[in-house]
Write an enzyme that holds these catalytic residues in place. Structure first.
Site, PDB file in Angstrom:
ATOM      1  N   GLU A 173      -6.728   4.625   7.645  1.00  0.00           N
ATOM      2  CA  GLU A 173      -6.423   6.300   7.368  1.00  0.00           C
ATOM      3  C   GLU A 173      -7.622   6.854   6.778  1.00  0.00           C
ATOM      4  OE1 GLU A 173      -2.857   5.557   5.318  1.00  0.00           O
ATOM      5  OE2 GLU A 173      -1.888   4.876   7.232  1.00  0.00           O
TER       6      GLU A 173
ATOM      7  N   ASN B 288       0.835  -1.008   0.023  1.00  0.00           N
ATOM      8  CA  ASN B 288      -0.146   0.084  -0.045  1.00  0.00           C
ATOM      9  C   ASN B 288       0.884   1.186   0.026  1.00  0.00           C
ATOM     10  OD1 ASN B 288      -1.922   2.126   0.393  1.00  0.00           O
ATOM     11  ND2 ASN B 288      -2.403   1.426   2.576  1.00  0.00           N
TER      12      ASN B 288
ATOM     13  N   HIS C   3      -9.427   1.509   4.798  1.00  0.00           N
ATOM     14  CA  HIS C   3      -8.132   1.501   5.382  1.00  0.00           C
ATOM     15  C   HIS C   3      -8.492   2.292   6.387  1.00  0.00           C
ATOM     16  CE1 HIS C   3      -4.067   2.680   6.248  1.00  0.00           C
ATOM     17  NE2 HIS C   3      -3.952   1.283   5.840  1.00  0.00           N
TER      18      HIS C   3
ATOM     19  N   LYS D 165       0.317   4.267  -0.188  1.00  0.00           N
ATOM     20  CA  LYS D 165      -0.466   5.403   0.192  1.00  0.00           C
ATOM     21  C   LYS D 165      -0.104   6.645  -0.695  1.00  0.00           C
ATOM     22  CE  LYS D 165      -0.192   3.163   4.859  1.00  0.00           C
ATOM     23  NZ  LYS D 165      -0.207   3.137   6.163  1.00  0.00           N
TER      24      LYS D 165
ATOM     25  N   GLY E  96       5.171   1.308   4.639  1.00  0.00           N
ATOM     26  CA  GLY E  96       6.362   1.880   4.557  1.00  0.00           C
ATOM     27  C   GLY E  96       7.508   1.041   3.946  1.00  0.00           C
TER      28      GLY E  96
ATOM     29  N   GLU F 254      -5.341  -5.020  10.188  1.00  0.00           N
ATOM     30  CA  GLU F 254      -4.412  -3.912  10.518  1.00  0.00           C
ATOM     31  C   GLU F 254      -4.728  -3.182  11.898  1.00  0.00           C
ATOM     32  OE1 GLU F 254      -2.446  -2.474   6.613  1.00  0.00           O
ATOM     33  OE2 GLU F 254      -3.952  -1.353   6.738  1.00  0.00           O
TER      34      GLU F 254
ATOM     35  N   GLY G 208       2.769   2.270  10.572  1.00  0.00           N
ATOM     36  CA  GLY G 208       3.599   3.452  10.599  1.00  0.00           C
ATOM     37  C   GLY G 208       4.313   3.901  11.928  1.00  0.00           C
TER      38      GLY G 208
ATOM     39  N   SER H 136       3.584  -2.164  10.113  1.00  0.00           N
ATOM     40  CA  SER H 136       5.022  -2.195  10.276  1.00  0.00           C
ATOM     41  C   SER H 136       5.445  -3.594   9.972  1.00  0.00           C
ATOM     42  CB  SER H 136       5.548  -1.707  11.685  1.00  0.00           C
ATOM     43  OG  SER H 136       5.083  -0.508  11.908  1.00  0.00           O
TER      44      SER H 136
HETATM   45  P1  13P Z   1       2.960   0.395   7.776  1.00  0.00           P
HETATM   46  O1  13P Z   1       3.487  -0.706   7.036  1.00  0.00           O
HETATM   47  O2  13P Z   1       3.713   1.545   7.063  1.00  0.00           O
HETATM   48  O3  13P Z   1       3.052   0.312   9.054  1.00  0.00           O
HETATM   49  O4  13P Z   1       1.491   0.492   6.852  1.00  0.00           O
HETATM   50  C1  13P Z   1       0.711  -0.553   7.086  1.00  0.00           C
HETATM   51  C2  13P Z   1      -0.420  -0.072   6.216  1.00  0.00           C
HETATM   52  O5  13P Z   1      -1.263   0.672   6.883  1.00  0.00           O
HETATM   53  C3  13P Z   1      -0.862  -0.726   4.974  1.00  0.00           C
HETATM   54  O6  13P Z   1      -2.166  -0.759   4.596  1.00  0.00           O
END
Ligand code: 13P
Length: 250
Positions: free
Chosen positions: A96, A9, A94, A11, A234, A166, A172, A212
């Site tokens: 977010e 992802n 998601h 983002k 990330g 998640e 993150g 993460s």
């Molecule tokens: P990270 O791997 O950066 O923690 O993000 C996870 C995520 O939200 C994937 O959708």
């Protein structure tokens, strides 16, 4: 046996030029992948990445889809637009989107219905916030999100969905759920799917871990029986790291 699925992802990262650079570096590193590989890229990158990945083992996904076919929905992107650009997967719900953009279980459900009706493969995200985990509410939150997302959806359609568990506190932050925590909650989510749709759908459904996930913790997470892959933020922005995770998933 469930085939693992590793999805990146991205983002809100990577311009078109940067997306070409990343995918060009990634493709040779994942050409022997034994799992399904997806990159969920910004809308503006979909066409370029689809062009580059044509004929490869890497599929392209979007990060959201409108619930309507077309019309007065400023800034939304329809399923037809995504498919024409070359997306075959789409992330829905998601955290977010839920935290910053007002996504609710109802709108998640509407988007999921629309993705399935249009033949896009959904990656449905669920997961609890830190206060909810600390308050012992993890299972209740995941149950509510899963039940809400699948409302009115048939077993045949549900079976086409991938779920990503998640935990919001692990996204993150560099904090990963332990292997056991992730396995336990994913097992619980599978039990909810079983209640809704029966054992065959539950046993066949791929449920990823996200939060993460990286080259250092992928082996431990993927060794867990309930975990069928990862949704990577990330670490998906670096070709070497993402390729390592892909190649660790068999
Ligand atoms: P990270 O791997 O950066 O923690 O993000 C996870 C995520 O939200 C994937 O959708």
């Amino acid at each position: 046996m469930r085939k693992p699925i590793i999805a990146g992802n991205w983002k809100m990262n990577k311009t078109v030029a940067e997306s070409r650079e990343l995918v060009t570096a990634l493709l040779p590193k994942v050409k022997n992948a034994k799992c399904d590989v997806v990159v969920c890229v910004p809308f503006t990158d979909i066409a370029a990445v689809a062009e580059l990945t044509k004929g490869s083992c890497v599929a392209v996904g979007a990060q959201n889809v409108a619930w309507a076919d077309s019309g007065a929905f400023t800034a939304e992107i329809s399923a037809a637009m995504l498919k024409e650009a070359g997306a075959t997967y789409v992330i829905i719900g998601h955290s977010e989107r839920r935290q910053y953009f007002g996504e609710t279980d109802k709108t998640v459900n509407m988007r999921l219905v629309q993705a399935l009706a249009n033949g896009l493969k959904p990656i449905l995200c669920v997961g609890e916030m830190l206060a909810e985990r600390e308050g012992g509410k993890t299972e209740e939150v995941c149950r509510t999100q899963v039940v809400g997302a699948f409302e009115g959806i048939s077993a045949a359609d549900a079976a086409k969905t991938v779920i990503a568990y998640e935990p919001v506190w692990a996204i993150g932050t560099g904090k990963t759920a332990t292997d056991a925590q992730a396995n336990e909650t994913i097992g619980y989510i599978r039990s909810v799917v079983k209640e809704l749709y029966g054992a065959a759908v539950a046993d066949g459904m791929r449920i990823q871990y996200g939060g993460s996930m990286n080259a250092k913790n992928v082996d431990g997470l993927m060794a867990q029986p309930e975990i069928d892959g990862g949704l990577i933020g990330g670490a998906s922005l670096k070709a070497d790291d993402f390729a390592y995770i892909v190649n660790a998933a068999e």
